[in-house]
Design a protein around this motif. Sequence first.
Motif, mmCIF file in Angstrom:
data_model
loop_
_atom_site.group_PDB
_atom_site.id
_atom_site.type_symbol
_atom_site.label_atom_id
_atom_site.label_comp_id
_atom_site.label_asym_id
_atom_site.label_seq_id
_atom_site.Cartn_x
_atom_site.Cartn_y
_atom_site.Cartn_z
ATOM 1 N N ALA A 31 0.867 -1.182 0.000
ATOM 2 C CA ALA A 31 0.000 0.000 0.000
ATOM 3 C C ALA A 31 0.902 1.230 0.000
ATOM 4 N N GLU A 32 0.308 2.407 0.072
ATOM 5 C CA GLU A 32 1.056 3.660 0.032
ATOM 6 C C GLU A 32 2.220 3.655 1.019
ATOM 7 N N VAL A 33 3.370 4.160 0.592
ATOM 8 C CA VAL A 33 4.492 4.376 1.501
ATOM 9 C C VAL A 33 4.392 5.816 2.001
ATOM 10 N N LEU A 34 4.286 5.966 3.310
ATOM 11 C CA LEU A 34 3.963 7.262 3.903
ATOM 12 C C LEU A 34 5.148 7.917 4.599
ATOM 13 N N ALA A 35 6.202 7.146 4.903
ATOM 14 C CA ALA A 35 7.342 7.692 5.632
ATOM 15 C C ALA A 35 8.597 6.952 5.231
ATOM 16 N N VAL A 36 9.724 7.676 5.195
ATOM 17 C CA VAL A 36 11.014 7.066 4.900
ATOM 18 C C VAL A 36 12.084 7.804 5.688
ATOM 19 N N GLN A 37 13.050 7.043 6.244
ATOM 20 C CA GLN A 37 14.100 7.637 7.060
ATOM 21 C C GLN A 37 15.407 6.849 6.924
ATOM 22 N N PHE A 38 16.521 7.570 6.683
ATOM 23 C CA PHE A 38 17.850 7.007 6.860
ATOM 24 C C PHE A 38 18.176 6.989 8.352
ATOM 25 N N ASP A 39 18.988 6.009 8.764
ATOM 26 C CA ASP A 39 19.505 6.060 10.130
ATOM 27 C C ASP A 39 20.684 7.038 10.176
ATOM 28 N N ALA A 40 21.223 7.286 11.371
ATOM 29 C CA ALA A 40 22.254 8.306 11.546
ATOM 30 C C ALA A 40 23.551 7.961 10.833
ATOM 31 N N THR A 41 23.811 6.680 10.596
ATOM 32 C CA THR A 41 25.038 6.276 9.911
ATOM 33 C C THR A 41 24.906 6.329 8.396
ATOM 34 N N GLY A 42 23.677 6.448 7.895
ATOM 35 C CA GLY A 42 23.438 6.409 6.464
ATOM 36 C C GLY A 42 23.453 5.020 5.874
ATOM 37 N N SER A 43 23.603 3.999 6.704
ATOM 38 C CA SER A 43 23.741 2.626 6.216
ATOM 39 C C SER A 43 22.411 1.917 5.997
ATOM 40 N N PHE A 44 21.363 2.377 6.680
ATOM 41 C CA PHE A 44 20.087 1.672 6.662
ATOM 42 C C PHE A 44 18.940 2.656 6.411
ATOM 43 N N ILE A 45 17.876 2.110 5.856
ATOM 44 C CA ILE A 45 16.674 2.888 5.552
ATOM 45 C C ILE A 45 15.474 2.143 6.117
ATOM 46 N N ALA A 46 14.533 2.879 6.687
ATOM 47 C CA ALA A 46 13.261 2.313 7.122
ATOM 48 C C ALA A 46 12.146 3.009 6.362
ATOM 49 N N SER A 47 11.148 2.251 5.959
ATOM 50 C CA SER A 47 9.984 2.816 5.269
ATOM 51 C C SER A 47 8.715 2.320 5.940
ATOM 52 N N GLY A 48 7.780 3.233 6.184
ATOM 53 C CA GLY A 48 6.516 2.905 6.827
ATOM 54 C C GLY A 48 5.361 3.090 5.866
ATOM 55 N N SER A 49 4.350 2.235 5.992
ATOM 56 C CA SER A 49 3.338 2.153 4.950
ATOM 57 C C SER A 49 1.929 2.025 5.502
ATOM 58 N N ALA A 50 0.978 2.324 4.633
ATOM 59 C CA ALA A 50 -0.427 2.076 4.930
ATOM 60 C C ALA A 50 -0.736 0.587 5.010
ATOM 61 N N ASP A 51 0.204 -0.263 4.614
ATOM 62 C CA ASP A 51 -0.006 -1.717 4.766
ATOM 63 C C ASP A 51 0.297 -2.194 6.186
ATOM 64 N N LYS A 52 0.571 -1.250 7.106
ATOM 65 C CA LYS A 52 0.777 -1.489 8.540
ATOM 66 C C LYS A 52 2.181 -1.993 8.873
ATOM 67 N N SER A 53 3.068 -2.070 7.894
ATOM 68 C CA SER A 53 4.401 -2.613 8.122
ATOM 69 C C SER A 53 5.475 -1.542 8.005
ATOM 70 N N ILE A 54 6.656 -1.871 8.553
ATOM 71 C CA ILE A 54 7.880 -1.109 8.362
ATOM 72 C C ILE A 54 8.886 -2.044 7.707
ATOM 73 N N LEU A 55 9.417 -1.658 6.549
ATOM 74 C CA LEU A 55 10.440 -2.447 5.876
ATOM 75 C C LEU A 55 11.802 -1.814 6.121
ATOM 76 N N LEU A 56 12.825 -2.670 6.264
ATOM 77 C CA LEU A 56 14.190 -2.232 6.513
ATOM 78 C C LEU A 56 15.059 -2.601 5.320
ATOM 79 N N TRP A 57 15.905 -1.653 4.894
ATOM 80 C CA TRP A 57 16.695 -1.800 3.680
ATOM 81 C C TRP A 57 18.145 -1.423 3.951
ATOM 82 N N ASN A 58 19.060 -2.067 3.242
ATOM 83 C CA ASN A 58 20.429 -1.593 3.179
ATOM 84 C C ASN A 58 20.499 -0.438 2.191
ATOM 85 N N SER A 59 21.233 0.587 2.528
ATOM 86 C CA SER A 59 21.251 1.777 1.667
ATOM 87 C C SER A 59 22.296 1.694 0.564
ATOM 88 N N ALA A 60 23.202 0.717 0.624
ATOM 89 C CA ALA A 60 24.282 0.629 -0.353
ATOM 90 C C ALA A 60 24.180 -0.657 -1.157
#
Length: 338
Positions: A46-75
């Motif tokens: 569903a819609e992705v409503l929020a996205v944030q890098f962590d302080a190190t720039g190594s990881f990304i979190a995305s929050g969605s209308a599907d009720k989940s948070i996905l975690l990603w490697n940024s590189a």
Amino acid sequence: MSVVKRPRVESAGSGSLIAGGGVDGRTEQITSSLSSPNVQLSGHEAEVLAVQFDATGSFIASGSADKSILLWNSAGENENYGVINGHKGAVLDIRWSRDSSQLFSCSTDLSLGVWDVESGSRLLKQVGHDDIINSIDIIKRGTELVISGSDDGTIGIWDPRQKESVSYIQTEFPILAVAATSVGDQVFSAGVEGTIHSWDYRYPSAPVYTLPGHGETNITGLAVSPDDQQLVSNGMDNTVRTWNVRSFTSDNRTLQVYDGAPHGIEQNLLRARWSPDGSRIAAGSADRTVVIWDVPSRRILYKLPGHIGSVNDVCFSPTEPVIASASSDRSVILGEVN
């Protein structure tokens, strides 16, 4: 942590977010750790409503209308390495803790979540708001606190080690956006009445000052500059504005007005963010682009296509010339912006 079947990670293509291209669309050599100048992360349902890098720039979190948070490697190949589930409603905003070991979230289910990133488990479910929680921010220095803004008209102050709130600030109107200075000496709120309020949460009986300027339209995004000297706001009057929030300022606090990022009829909570050095501002737009301005000149440096839905949130990497954008098209795009 629960690891999902890997979502699609693909080049966004030459017709998408342009690396280093500015408004003329030219491309340049890759200067980041991305495998391609533009990478699309697809996996939300569903819609992705929020996205944030962590302080190190190594990881990304995305929050969605599907009720989940996905975690990603940024590189590299930008693998999806985990999913956090537990909210019973759309995830409207997220923040990493200072040490990147935890995530904080807020939801339409009227709760905030504190999550352990390594295990994916919920450490705390914080309840107390009586309506949807639209926005959160963190106090980055001293005691780490989470600030929340809700449709119930209150600002919550939360210690992520405690289930109950530290305190509340009562306001007159639903709150759509909150922000805080790094030391927490000022907390800002805005919402449906079109006025920004500055608060000292230790003395919450009345705002310290107010910032009118967006008319009577909703203000959907707030963010404090890295040096704590300015505030940016994104309003449904189709303007992004900056404000002088230095202490002991007695004159007009209005600084600049930036055009080019319309809101549209969806009335999503479109946000605006600062670059790490404070020289640029980026905002999501209902016209499906990411708009980036030069702060002093107000000149549009980039108007980046690629999404096929409203761009709800944006975030600059703290370490590389990369911006992440979250869209109603269910994807996140990472792109270079040299």
